[in-house]
Design a protein around this motif. Structure first.
Motif, mmCIF file in Angstrom:
data_model
loop_
_atom_site.group_PDB
_atom_site.id
_atom_site.type_symbol
_atom_site.label_atom_id
_atom_site.label_comp_id
_atom_site.label_asym_id
_atom_site.label_seq_id
_atom_site.Cartn_x
_atom_site.Cartn_y
_atom_site.Cartn_z
ATOM 1 N N MET A 313 0.844 -1.188 0.000
ATOM 2 C CA MET A 313 0.000 0.000 0.000
ATOM 3 C C MET A 313 0.885 1.245 0.000
ATOM 4 O O MET A 313 2.084 1.156 0.287
ATOM 5 C CB MET A 313 -0.915 0.012 1.231
ATOM 6 C CG MET A 313 -1.898 -1.140 1.273
ATOM 7 S SD MET A 313 -2.943 -1.097 2.745
ATOM 8 C CE MET A 313 -4.014 0.291 2.374
ATOM 9 N N ARG A 314 0.316 2.395 -0.335
ATOM 10 C CA ARG A 314 1.105 3.619 -0.393
ATOM 11 C C ARG A 314 1.827 3.832 0.929
ATOM 12 O O ARG A 314 1.192 3.978 1.973
ATOM 13 C CB ARG A 314 0.197 4.813 -0.696
ATOM 14 C CG ARG A 314 0.945 6.156 -0.706
ATOM 15 C CD ARG A 314 0.025 7.287 -1.132
ATOM 16 N NE ARG A 314 -1.035 7.538 -0.170
ATOM 17 C CZ ARG A 314 -0.914 8.304 0.916
ATOM 18 N NH1 ARG A 314 0.243 8.889 1.178
ATOM 19 N NH2 ARG A 314 -1.925 8.478 1.733
ATOM 20 N N PRO A 315 3.173 3.858 0.902
ATOM 21 C CA PRO A 315 3.909 4.084 2.151
ATOM 22 C C PRO A 315 3.631 5.476 2.714
ATOM 23 O O PRO A 315 3.665 6.468 1.988
ATOM 24 C CB PRO A 315 5.375 3.954 1.719
ATOM 25 C CG PRO A 315 5.334 3.138 0.460
ATOM 26 C CD PRO A 315 4.066 3.557 -0.223
ATOM 27 N N MET A 316 3.337 5.550 3.999
ATOM 28 C CA MET A 316 3.062 6.815 4.651
ATOM 29 C C MET A 316 4.372 7.538 4.967
ATOM 30 O O MET A 316 5.431 6.929 5.079
ATOM 31 C CB MET A 316 2.277 6.576 5.948
ATOM 32 C CG MET A 316 1.031 5.717 5.770
ATOM 33 S SD MET A 316 -0.214 6.481 4.706
ATOM 34 C CE MET A 316 -0.862 7.715 5.836
ATOM 35 N N LYS A 317 4.277 8.857 5.130
ATOM 36 C CA LYS A 317 5.454 9.661 5.450
ATOM 37 C C LYS A 317 6.111 9.199 6.747
ATOM 38 O O LYS A 317 7.317 9.343 6.928
ATOM 39 C CB LYS A 317 5.057 11.135 5.575
ATOM 40 C CG LYS A 317 4.761 11.817 4.245
ATOM 41 C CD LYS A 317 6.022 11.980 3.424
ATOM 42 C CE LYS A 317 5.743 12.731 2.131
ATOM 43 N NZ LYS A 317 6.957 12.770 1.266
ATOM 44 N N SER A 318 5.297 8.621 7.635
ATOM 45 C CA SER A 318 5.817 8.206 8.936
ATOM 46 C C SER A 318 6.793 7.029 8.837
ATOM 47 O O SER A 318 7.511 6.738 9.785
ATOM 48 C CB SER A 318 4.661 7.846 9.871
ATOM 49 O OG SER A 318 3.859 6.835 9.291
ATOM 50 N N TYR A 319 6.818 6.335 7.690
ATOM 51 C CA TYR A 319 7.751 5.209 7.566
ATOM 52 C C TYR A 319 8.343 5.047 6.166
ATOM 53 O O TYR A 319 9.006 4.038 5.885
ATOM 54 C CB TYR A 319 7.093 3.892 8.010
ATOM 55 C CG TYR A 319 5.904 3.424 7.184
ATOM 56 C CD1 TYR A 319 6.081 2.624 6.058
ATOM 57 C CD2 TYR A 319 4.599 3.750 7.550
ATOM 58 C CE1 TYR A 319 4.998 2.167 5.317
ATOM 59 C CE2 TYR A 319 3.518 3.307 6.816
ATOM 60 C CZ TYR A 319 3.720 2.519 5.696
ATOM 61 O OH TYR A 319 2.646 2.074 4.961
ATOM 62 N N ASP A 320 8.143 6.018 5.268
ATOM 63 C CA ASP A 320 8.634 5.818 3.902
ATOM 64 C C ASP A 320 10.158 5.805 3.795
ATOM 65 O O ASP A 320 10.715 5.436 2.758
ATOM 66 C CB ASP A 320 8.025 6.842 2.938
ATOM 67 C CG ASP A 320 8.423 8.280 3.241
ATOM 68 O OD1 ASP A 320 9.213 8.504 4.177
ATOM 69 O OD2 ASP A 320 7.924 9.192 2.539
#
Length: 547
Positions: A313-320
């Protein structure tokens, strides 16, 4: 004006009919249209490849690998990177040109004659020719059957990709994939001929799962029962998600002795049952649940994540900055671990990052669930199981599993599992198991009530188990006290369903909704010939099963 697209290949497609602006999965119109054009190119490649084989010419393994990887990267939640798709499209044209030269001529169907344009803008304009409803005159039922075949080929290629990574191949399946892609361009085929091709797709799906089962079992030893901790341990770690056991093995080898724990995620959890993998003490457990929860579960995770197959799924900024992809998986901007010429990969960047992050600060109390009930283990217990059936201790078997998803109505599978009789056994597989696999179902006749058969490709194991029990009882699979309650999401589930139909399984209950790409007439064919049923409520379905 937004670019238009049309995609209805997954269960959660918009409004149950099709995504037209952006995919529910996060796929943009740009990616969707390039994937359509890539499939179009693969059909043209197959047109030449089939005829060259008929002339006695040998096709290079690199060509087969390209076709498998291309089909796989168009599967739901695999690759969202425009650069990867553009590169694959340009490579497809090079391959097609090479085959044209070898054929010493040009075929006249559109997929074979099309030449990829030079610029990105022109390529995007050309994608219109590859869209599902481009040929408005095509019979809607033929189009529907073609779509099922195409989606089945995507699932087959995902499994073939996994097997090839372990240096196993089924040449019959390879030949069929080429033949089917070629025949998908043949407008002279009748509906009946297309249905015959559809049923052969089920046969190819069964055979490729058989090959992958052999690859996994011979490489890592057949799974045996093993308790997996689903809580975390103190220290640095890497979470590995997907299906490829070879990726997990290489990661375990490279992290050995470095103070980095490894957790499986999603459909990687059955790997704990394989002797060649569970021997590593730093394979400490399974983190999280099914794929659709990853954005929440990975957010602010003090470790690294490796995505090996579909379900990204689209990686979030919190873990990209802490997620990597490998194989054909990709998202624009996230780091990728390539395969070297010798087939190995270098995970040192992940290992260093995991050590830097420090991992979990303390141990959680151990909570374990049981995996490892593949066909070899379960059939090894068949005499005891059948004695329990004959003694009236086990009343029924349920196969409850398949692809999970985010829609609320998927709690049907949790409610169904909880409502099954206490003297029944549940066989489960794929990520649909996360709907109930951490609940306590107890035992029946000395057996765990929930037996984890494995990944989605281990539908083959479920078939082998059912066939083995039926043989011992002298009946057919359809005469067993067995019900299949299947949840589908993406194209490997399509391949799995077709494999079940190929071996003649009837009465499958499918949900949460029926595929949008199946027309009423095609659905009627499946219902009339295979008694395929849409799910209702757990109460209604159980009442019908025991009526």
């Amino acid at each position: 004006m937004k670019t238009k697209m049309f995609c209805f290949q997954c269960e959660q497609t918009a409004k149950g009919t099709g995504c037209t602006i952006q995919g529910v999965c996060g796929k943009t119109a740009e990616i969707a249209n390039m994937q359509d054009l890539l499939i179009y190119q693969l059909k043209g490649i197959a047109n030449y490849a089939v005829r060259l084989k008929d002339l006695g010419q040998t096709l290079e393994p690199s060509l087969i690998e390209f076709i498998e990887d291309s089909l796989f990267m168009t599967l739901t939640n695999v690759n969202f990177d425009p650069k990867d798709h553009l590169s694959q499209l340009r490579k497809s044209q090079e391959i097609k040109e090479e085959l044209k030269i070898r054929f010493n001529g040009e075929l006249m169907n559109p997929e074979a004659t099309y030449t990829l344009s030079d610029t990105y803008e022109e390529i995007m304009e050309d994608t219109t020719r590859a869209r599902i409803f481009f040929d408005e005159d095509l019979d809607e039922d033929i189009r529907s059957v073609r779509e099922v075949i195409k989606l089945g080929l995507k699932g087959i290629s995902a499994y073939a990709h996994q097997a090839r990574f372990l240096e196993y191949e089924n040449e019959e399946v390879t030949d069929f994939v080429l033949e089917a892609l070629d025949k998908l361009t043949d407008n002279a085929l009748t509906l009946e001929e297309n249905i015959a091709l559809l049923l052969r797709t089920g046969e190819a799906s069964y055979k490729v799962m058989e090959t992958l089962d052999r690859a996994n079992n011979e490489t890592y030893e057949a799974p045996t029962p093993h308790k997996v901790n689903v809580n975390v341990k103190k220290g640095p770690f890497i979470v590995i998600s997907g299906h490829d056991l070879r990726d997990l093995e290489m990661l375990l080898q490279q992290t050995e002795g470095k103070g980095v724990n490894v957790y499986t995620h999603g459909e990687m959890i059955p790997s704990h049952g394989y002797g060649g993998l569970k021997k590593y003490p730093h394979l400490v457990g399974n983190y999280g649940g099914a794929w659709q929860n990853q954005q929440k579960e990975f957010s602010n995770l003090p470790g690294c994540i490796l995505m090996t197959t579909n379900c990204l799924m689209r990686p979030m900024k919190s873990y990209d900055d802490r997620i990597w992809s490998t194989n054909v998986v990709g998202w624009d901007g996230i780091r990728h671990v390539p395969k070297k010429e010798d087939g190995t990969k270098d995970f040192s960047e992940l290992i260093e990052k995991a050590l830097e992050l420090g991992g979990f600060p303390e141990d959680e109390p151990v909570k374990e669930i049981l995996v490892g009930f593949g066909h070899k283990t379960t059939l090894g217990l068949s005499d005891k199981i059948l004695d329990a059936v004959k003694d009236g201790k086990i009343s029924h078997f349920f196969v409850i599993g398949g692809c999970d998803g985010a829609k609320p109505d998927r709690d049907y599978y949790t409610r169904f599992a909880l409502a099954t009789p206490k003297d029944s056994i549940i066989l489960t597989l794929a990520c649909g198991k996360y709907r109930f696999n951490k609940l306590d179902f107890g035992e029946v006749a000395g057996f765990p009530r929930v037996l984890d058969v494995g990944q989605c490709n281990d539908s083959y194991s479920a078939i082998r188990i059912a066939a083995g029990l039926a043989e011992k009882l002298g009946v057919t699979v359809n005469d067993l006290p067995l019900s299949l309650i299947i949840t589908w999401y993406e194209q490997k589930a399509v391949a799995d369903l077709l494999a079940l139909l190929f071996v003649g399984v009837k009465g499958i209950r499918l949900g949460p909704t029926l595929p949008a790409f199946v027309t009423p007439n095609v659905l009627k064919f499946l219902q009339d010939n295979y008694d395929l049923k849409p799910i209702k409520t757990p109460e209604e379905d159980l009442a019908e099963i025991f009526a």
